[in-house]
Design an enzyme around this catalytic site. Structure first.
Site, PDB file in Angstrom:
ATOM      1  CD  GLU A 164      64.315 103.921 -58.209  1.00  0.00           C
ATOM      2  OE1 GLU A 164      63.975 104.414 -59.295  1.00  0.00           O
ATOM      3  OE2 GLU A 164      64.292 102.701 -57.978  1.00  0.00           O
ATOM      4  N   GLY A 170      56.092 103.762 -59.301  1.00  0.00           N
ATOM      5  CA  GLY A 170      54.947 103.214 -60.018  1.00  0.00           C
ATOM      6  C   GLY A 170      53.601 103.705 -59.517  1.00  0.00           C
TER       7      GLY A 170
HETATM    8  P1  PGA Z   1      58.555 104.361 -62.046  1.00  0.00           P
HETATM    9  O1  PGA Z   1      59.695 103.327 -61.556  1.00  0.00           O
HETATM   10  O2  PGA Z   1      59.235 105.409 -62.879  1.00  0.00           O
HETATM   11  O3  PGA Z   1      57.599 103.523 -62.829  1.00  0.00           O
HETATM   12  O4  PGA Z   1      57.940 104.933 -60.801  1.00  0.00           O
HETATM   13  C1  PGA Z   1      60.969 103.774 -61.171  1.00  0.00           C
HETATM   14  C2  PGA Z   1      61.827 102.615 -60.768  1.00  0.00           C
HETATM   15  O5  PGA Z   1      61.301 101.660 -60.160  1.00  0.00           O
HETATM   16  O6  PGA Z   1      63.049 102.582 -61.029  1.00  0.00           O
END
Ligand code: PGA
Length: 246
Positions: A164, A170
């Site tokens: 990630e 986010g």
């Molecule tokens: P997001 O978060 O899909 O809102 O970008 C992913 C995560 O933090 O696991």
């Protein structure tokens, strides 16, 4: 089997959880064709576990403590999670690392405890924007993986890893599938080096701004063995679309 996981973060009360799961289960077909995982907040785990029973949808937690019990105010242990039916725990999420200051050493202790207690950790790794811009992505990710697995190198088959990139979480700006694939391949190489005897059971998931419209682009690459979904998992229909995007 590929794993599609919902990370609700600090969202949904007990009644909102009940409402979500009732709606979500209407979309679930052939749960045996993929692994589907919900990771609600601690307060919703009990009710979620009850509602998911027999559905084929699995339950996980977003964090854990590494001790079984003790004077650790505000913490939750792995035996507590297992009794609620949790089969997975997200460990070392970037919000834990960067908002709550979790170190690689602490994350390693949690991974070790998960393996000892028999719950499957989803270890999160990923570079910050400045790391990527400095060409340090592979170095940062390799260090995170090696430090997290220190002392449990022979047990890599019992964990999954979510790549990630911090700048993609986010933000609405996902990594390109090609960039994600490059890091996923790299993580597989690191794992081979760490544990040459591994049977290849570690799945590498991608997470960071996954939405129903971009999920198929990720899932058409065999290197992307699952997704960890934050914001888009909060709506049962959107999450179901992602679950069935491949
Ligand atoms: P997001 O978060 O899909 O809102 O970008 C992913 C995560 O933090 O696991």
């Amino acid at each position: 089997m590929r794993l599609i996981a919902a990370n609700w973060k600090m969202h949904k009360t007990v009644s909102e959880t009940q409402d979500y799961i009732k709606r979500f289960l209407k979309f679930v077909e052939h749960p045996e064709s993929r692994e589907i995982l919900l990771c609600p907040p601690f307060t919703s785990l009990y009710v979620a576990g009850q509602l998911l029973e027999g559905s084929g949808v699995k339950l996980g937690a977003q964090n854990c403590h590494y001790e079984k019990q003790g004077a650790f105010t505000g913490e939750v242990s792995i035996p507590m999670l297992k009794e609620l039916g949790c089969e997975y725990v997200i460990v070392g999420h970037s919000e834990r690392r960067h908002i709550f200051g979790e170190s690689d050493e602490l994350i390693n202790k949690k991974v070790v405890a998960c393996l000892e207690e028999g719950i499957r950790p989803i270890l999160c790794v990923g570079e910050k924007l400045e790391d990527r811009e400095a060409g340090m992505t592979f170095k940062v990710v390799e260090a995170q993986v090696r430090l997290a697995l220190s002392g449990v190198e022979e047990h890599t088959d019992s964990i999954d890893i979510a790549y990630e990139p911090v700048w993609a979480i986010g933000t609405g700006v996902p990594a390109t599938p090609e960039d994600a694939v490059a890091v996923h391949r790299f993580i597989k190489e690191v794992l081979k080096d760490i544990n040459p005897k591994a049977r290849g059971k570690t799945r590498i998931l991608y997470g960071g701004s996954v939405k129903p419209h971009n999920a198929p682009e990720f899932m058409k690459h065999s290197e992307i063995e699952g997704l960890l979904v934050g914001g888009a998992s909060l709506d049962p229909e959107a999450f179901a679309q992602i679950v069935y995007s491949f």
